[in-house]
Scaffold this active site. Structure first.
Site, PDB file in Angstrom:
ATOM      1  N   GLY A   3       0.812  -1.214   0.000  1.00  0.00           N
ATOM      2  CA  GLY A   3       0.000   0.000   0.000  1.00  0.00           C
ATOM      3  C   GLY A   3       0.845   1.263   0.000  1.00  0.00           C
ATOM      4  O   GLY A   3       0.571   2.209  -0.749  1.00  0.00           O
ATOM      5  N   LEU A  92      -5.482  -7.295  -5.398  1.00  0.00           N
ATOM      6  CA  LEU A  92      -4.144  -7.878  -5.444  1.00  0.00           C
ATOM      7  C   LEU A  92      -4.158  -9.240  -4.771  1.00  0.00           C
ATOM      8  O   LEU A  92      -4.479  -9.352  -3.579  1.00  0.00           O
ATOM      9  CB  LEU A  92      -3.120  -6.979  -4.752  1.00  0.00           C
ATOM     10  CG  LEU A  92      -2.596  -5.806  -5.588  1.00  0.00           C
ATOM     11  CD1 LEU A  92      -3.608  -4.670  -5.638  1.00  0.00           C
ATOM     12  CD2 LEU A  92      -1.282  -5.295  -5.021  1.00  0.00           C
ATOM     13  N   SER A  94      -2.027 -13.270  -4.979  1.00  0.00           N
ATOM     14  CA  SER A  94      -0.710 -13.811  -4.626  1.00  0.00           C
ATOM     15  C   SER A  94      -0.409 -14.993  -5.519  1.00  0.00           C
ATOM     16  O   SER A  94      -1.308 -15.718  -5.944  1.00  0.00           O
ATOM     17  CB  SER A  94      -0.704 -14.245  -3.161  1.00  0.00           C
ATOM     18  OG  SER A  94       0.416 -15.065  -2.878  1.00  0.00           O
ATOM     19  N   SER A  95       0.874 -15.232  -5.765  1.00  0.00           N
ATOM     20  CA  SER A  95       1.269 -16.352  -6.609  1.00  0.00           C
ATOM     21  C   SER A  95       0.965 -17.702  -5.964  1.00  0.00           C
ATOM     22  O   SER A  95       0.995 -18.730  -6.633  1.00  0.00           O
ATOM     23  CB  SER A  95       2.764 -16.269  -6.930  1.00  0.00           C
ATOM     24  OG  SER A  95       3.532 -16.283  -5.744  1.00  0.00           O
ATOM     25  N   CYS A  96       0.643 -17.708  -4.650  1.00  0.00           N
ATOM     26  CA  CYS A  96       0.339 -18.977  -3.991  1.00  0.00           C
ATOM     27  C   CYS A  96      -1.019 -19.535  -4.408  1.00  0.00           C
ATOM     28  O   CYS A  96      -1.378 -20.645  -4.001  1.00  0.00           O
ATOM     29  CB  CYS A  96       0.397 -18.826  -2.476  1.00  0.00           C
ATOM     30  SG  CYS A  96      -0.960 -17.871  -1.780  1.00  0.00           S
ATOM     31  N   TYR A 123      -4.587 -19.268   2.947  1.00  0.00           N
ATOM     32  CA  TYR A 123      -4.347 -17.959   2.322  1.00  0.00           C
ATOM     33  C   TYR A 123      -4.641 -18.024   0.829  1.00  0.00           C
ATOM     34  O   TYR A 123      -5.274 -17.122   0.266  1.00  0.00           O
ATOM     35  CB  TYR A 123      -2.893 -17.547   2.564  1.00  0.00           C
ATOM     36  CG  TYR A 123      -2.528 -16.190   2.023  1.00  0.00           C
ATOM     37  CD1 TYR A 123      -3.050 -15.038   2.592  1.00  0.00           C
ATOM     38  CD2 TYR A 123      -1.650 -16.050   0.948  1.00  0.00           C
ATOM     39  CE1 TYR A 123      -2.706 -13.774   2.108  1.00  0.00           C
ATOM     40  CE2 TYR A 123      -1.305 -14.802   0.456  1.00  0.00           C
ATOM     41  CZ  TYR A 123      -1.835 -13.672   1.043  1.00  0.00           C
ATOM     42  OH  TYR A 123      -1.502 -12.434   0.549  1.00  0.00           O
ATOM     43  N   LYS A 127      -7.443 -15.907  -1.440  1.00  0.00           N
ATOM     44  CA  LYS A 127      -7.091 -15.093  -2.601  1.00  0.00           C
ATOM     45  C   LYS A 127      -7.827 -15.562  -3.861  1.00  0.00           C
ATOM     46  O   LYS A 127      -8.225 -14.744  -4.701  1.00  0.00           O
ATOM     47  CB  LYS A 127      -5.576 -15.123  -2.819  1.00  0.00           C
ATOM     48  CG  LYS A 127      -4.798 -14.328  -1.776  1.00  0.00           C
ATOM     49  CD  LYS A 127      -5.207 -12.858  -1.792  1.00  0.00           C
ATOM     50  CE  LYS A 127      -4.374 -12.002  -0.866  1.00  0.00           C
ATOM     51  NZ  LYS A 127      -4.801 -10.577  -0.890  1.00  0.00           N
ATOM     52  N   THR A 151       4.104 -11.689  -7.721  1.00  0.00           N
ATOM     53  CA  THR A 151       5.014 -12.719  -7.244  1.00  0.00           C
ATOM     54  C   THR A 151       5.499 -12.338  -5.850  1.00  0.00           C
ATOM     55  O   THR A 151       4.967 -11.426  -5.215  1.00  0.00           O
ATOM     56  CB  THR A 151       6.194 -12.885  -8.220  1.00  0.00           C
ATOM     57  OG1 THR A 151       6.953 -14.024  -7.859  1.00  0.00           O
ATOM     58  CG2 THR A 151       7.080 -11.651  -8.253  1.00  0.00           C
ATOM     59  N   HIS A 166       8.246 -13.258   5.452  1.00  0.00           N
ATOM     60  CA  HIS A 166       8.655 -14.061   4.301  1.00  0.00           C
ATOM     61  C   HIS A 166      10.170 -14.249   4.314  1.00  0.00           C
ATOM     62  O   HIS A 166      10.886 -13.637   5.106  1.00  0.00           O
ATOM     63  CB  HIS A 166       8.200 -13.385   3.004  1.00  0.00           C
ATOM     64  CG  HIS A 166       6.711 -13.418   2.819  1.00  0.00           C
ATOM     65  ND1 HIS A 166       5.923 -12.301   2.952  1.00  0.00           N
ATOM     66  CD2 HIS A 166       5.870 -14.444   2.525  1.00  0.00           C
ATOM     67  CE1 HIS A 166       4.651 -12.629   2.740  1.00  0.00           C
ATOM     68  NE2 HIS A 166       4.590 -13.912   2.483  1.00  0.00           N
ATOM     69  N   TRP A 189      16.212 -22.104   6.850  1.00  0.00           N
ATOM     70  CA  TRP A 189      15.273 -23.222   6.755  1.00  0.00           C
ATOM     71  C   TRP A 189      15.378 -23.942   5.411  1.00  0.00           C
ATOM     72  O   TRP A 189      15.576 -23.314   4.363  1.00  0.00           O
ATOM     73  CB  TRP A 189      13.849 -22.725   6.924  1.00  0.00           C
ATOM     74  CG  TRP A 189      13.460 -22.496   8.354  1.00  0.00           C
ATOM     75  CD1 TRP A 189      14.295 -22.281   9.414  1.00  0.00           C
ATOM     76  CD2 TRP A 189      12.132 -22.446   8.872  1.00  0.00           C
ATOM     77  NE1 TRP A 189      13.563 -22.103  10.555  1.00  0.00           N
ATOM     78  CE2 TRP A 189      12.232 -22.202  10.266  1.00  0.00           C
ATOM     79  CE3 TRP A 189      10.871 -22.578   8.313  1.00  0.00           C
ATOM     80  CZ2 TRP A 189      11.122 -22.086  11.094  1.00  0.00           C
ATOM     81  CZ3 TRP A 189       9.749 -22.468   9.128  1.00  0.00           C
ATOM     82  CH2 TRP A 189       9.875 -22.227  10.504  1.00  0.00           C
ATOM     83  N   ARG A 196      12.627 -19.281  -6.294  1.00  0.00           N
ATOM     84  CA  ARG A 196      11.645 -18.228  -6.084  1.00  0.00           C
ATOM     85  C   ARG A 196      11.976 -17.005  -6.938  1.00  0.00           C
ATOM     86  O   ARG A 196      13.123 -16.731  -7.252  1.00  0.00           O
ATOM     87  CB  ARG A 196      11.600 -17.814  -4.607  1.00  0.00           C
ATOM     88  CG  ARG A 196      11.065 -18.881  -3.661  1.00  0.00           C
ATOM     89  CD  ARG A 196       9.594 -19.133  -3.863  1.00  0.00           C
ATOM     90  NE  ARG A 196       9.086 -20.099  -2.895  1.00  0.00           N
ATOM     91  CZ  ARG A 196       9.049 -21.415  -3.106  1.00  0.00           C
ATOM     92  NH1 ARG A 196       9.495 -21.919  -4.251  1.00  0.00           N
ATOM     93  NH2 ARG A 196       8.554 -22.222  -2.176  1.00  0.00           N
TER      94      ARG A 196
END
Length: 299
Positions: A3, A92, A94-96, A123, A127, A151, A166, A189, A196
């Site tokens: 935003g 907007l 998300s790529s998920c 999530y 979306k 992305t 993230h 991790w 990505r």
């Protein structure tokens, strides 16, 4: 993050009648409050960037909140925009939203062709519902509601919480704190093998304003760079940017998530838009912003 980037982009173009609310000023999960806001302010154009977001850990632990909060936010705003006769709305996503094993790069028509990545399924479902809401209002009422799928994003005003953020901002903070505290290593991790794609928030804002001006069709549009990197390569780049001289240790007991997420941005490229900020430059800018605002980012 998103935003504020859109507001910066609009101000740079000379727009001065920009209406915003923080989450403390307006709870977008409350339908009556959202309806009252739209009735009072009567916005002409709406960028729906608000969402409850987080990384693998947060998505997997707070599954009910990620589903409920995001469903309520988008449903309340889209309905209020319709009732207020908003000229145009951009949702907007998300790529998920794409199936875990969808062919790469991810084309827009891969939506709903397979199972989602389990760790962020709530999530993603929220979306997807937002996309379908925009399509339904367009179909039933003729509303000029469009959707875009960014992305992975990074940049100023990102979330640097080590549990809820993230991968990119989390790594910036980890490497910075390891450098400051002279730690011998940083734990990352997973295996480092997932690939990505990363887009700077200022590039996303530029694409959003471009599409708000020039795109009025039903199919949603991917926004990205069309380029990806492994998490290991990303970690090495951040390590270099921060100036950490210790070693990387990979915790392979932690999840990798989706093996690869690269957006097919041919539809956006065909319209004449391309990203400008490459990852190396973006990381340097983002780390300098982190240093300048560290106290507020890590509270």
């Amino acid at each position: 993050m998103v935003g504020s980037a859109i507001v910066r982009r609009l101000k740079a173009e000379g727009f001065d009648n920009i209406i915003t609310r923080t989450s403390s000023e307006l709870d977008l999960r409350q339908q009556a409050d959202v309806a009252e806001f739209f009735a009072q302010e009567k916005p002409d154009y709406v960028f729906l960037a608000a969402a409850k977001v987080g990384g693998i850990w947060a998505n997997n632990i707070y599954r009910a909140e990620f589903l409920y909060d995001n469903l309520m936010i988008e449903a309340n705003i889209i309905q209020a925009a319709h009732q207020s006769n908003v000229e145009k709305l951009m949702f907007l996503g998300s790529s998920c939203i794409y199936p875990k094993m969808a062919p790469q790069p991810l084309k827009e028509d891969s939506l709903l062709t397979g199972l989602l990545e389990p760790t962020n399924e709530p999530y993603a479902i929220a979306k997807i519902a937002g996309i379908k809401l925009c399509e339904a209002y367009r179909s039933q009422y003729g509303s000029n509601f469009i959707s875009v799928m960014p992305t992975n994003l990074y940049g100023p005003n990102d979330n640097y919480d080590l549990q809820n953020s993230h991968v990119l901002p989390a790594l910036i903070r980890k490497f910075h704190e390891a450098k400051v505290n002279s730690q011998p290593y940083v734990e990352v991790w997973g295996t480092g093998s997932p690939r990505r794609e990363f887009l700077h928030a200022d590039d996303l804002a530029d694409a959003c304003v471009f599409l708000m001006k020039n795109y009025n069709d039903a199919p949603f549009v991917n926004i990205g760079t069309g380029e990806d990197t492994t998490i290991q390569e990303l970690a090495e780049q951040i390590k270099e940017t921060v100036g950490f001289e210790g070693e990387l240790r990979w915790n392979t007991d932690k999840p990798d998530g989706t093996p690869r997420k690269l957006m097919d941005v041919s539809r956006l490229h065909a319209m004449g838009w391309r990203h400008r900020i490459e990852l190396k430059e973006g990381l340097e800018k983002t780390y300098q912003d982190f240093l300048a605002n560290e106290l507020s980012y890590v509270e």
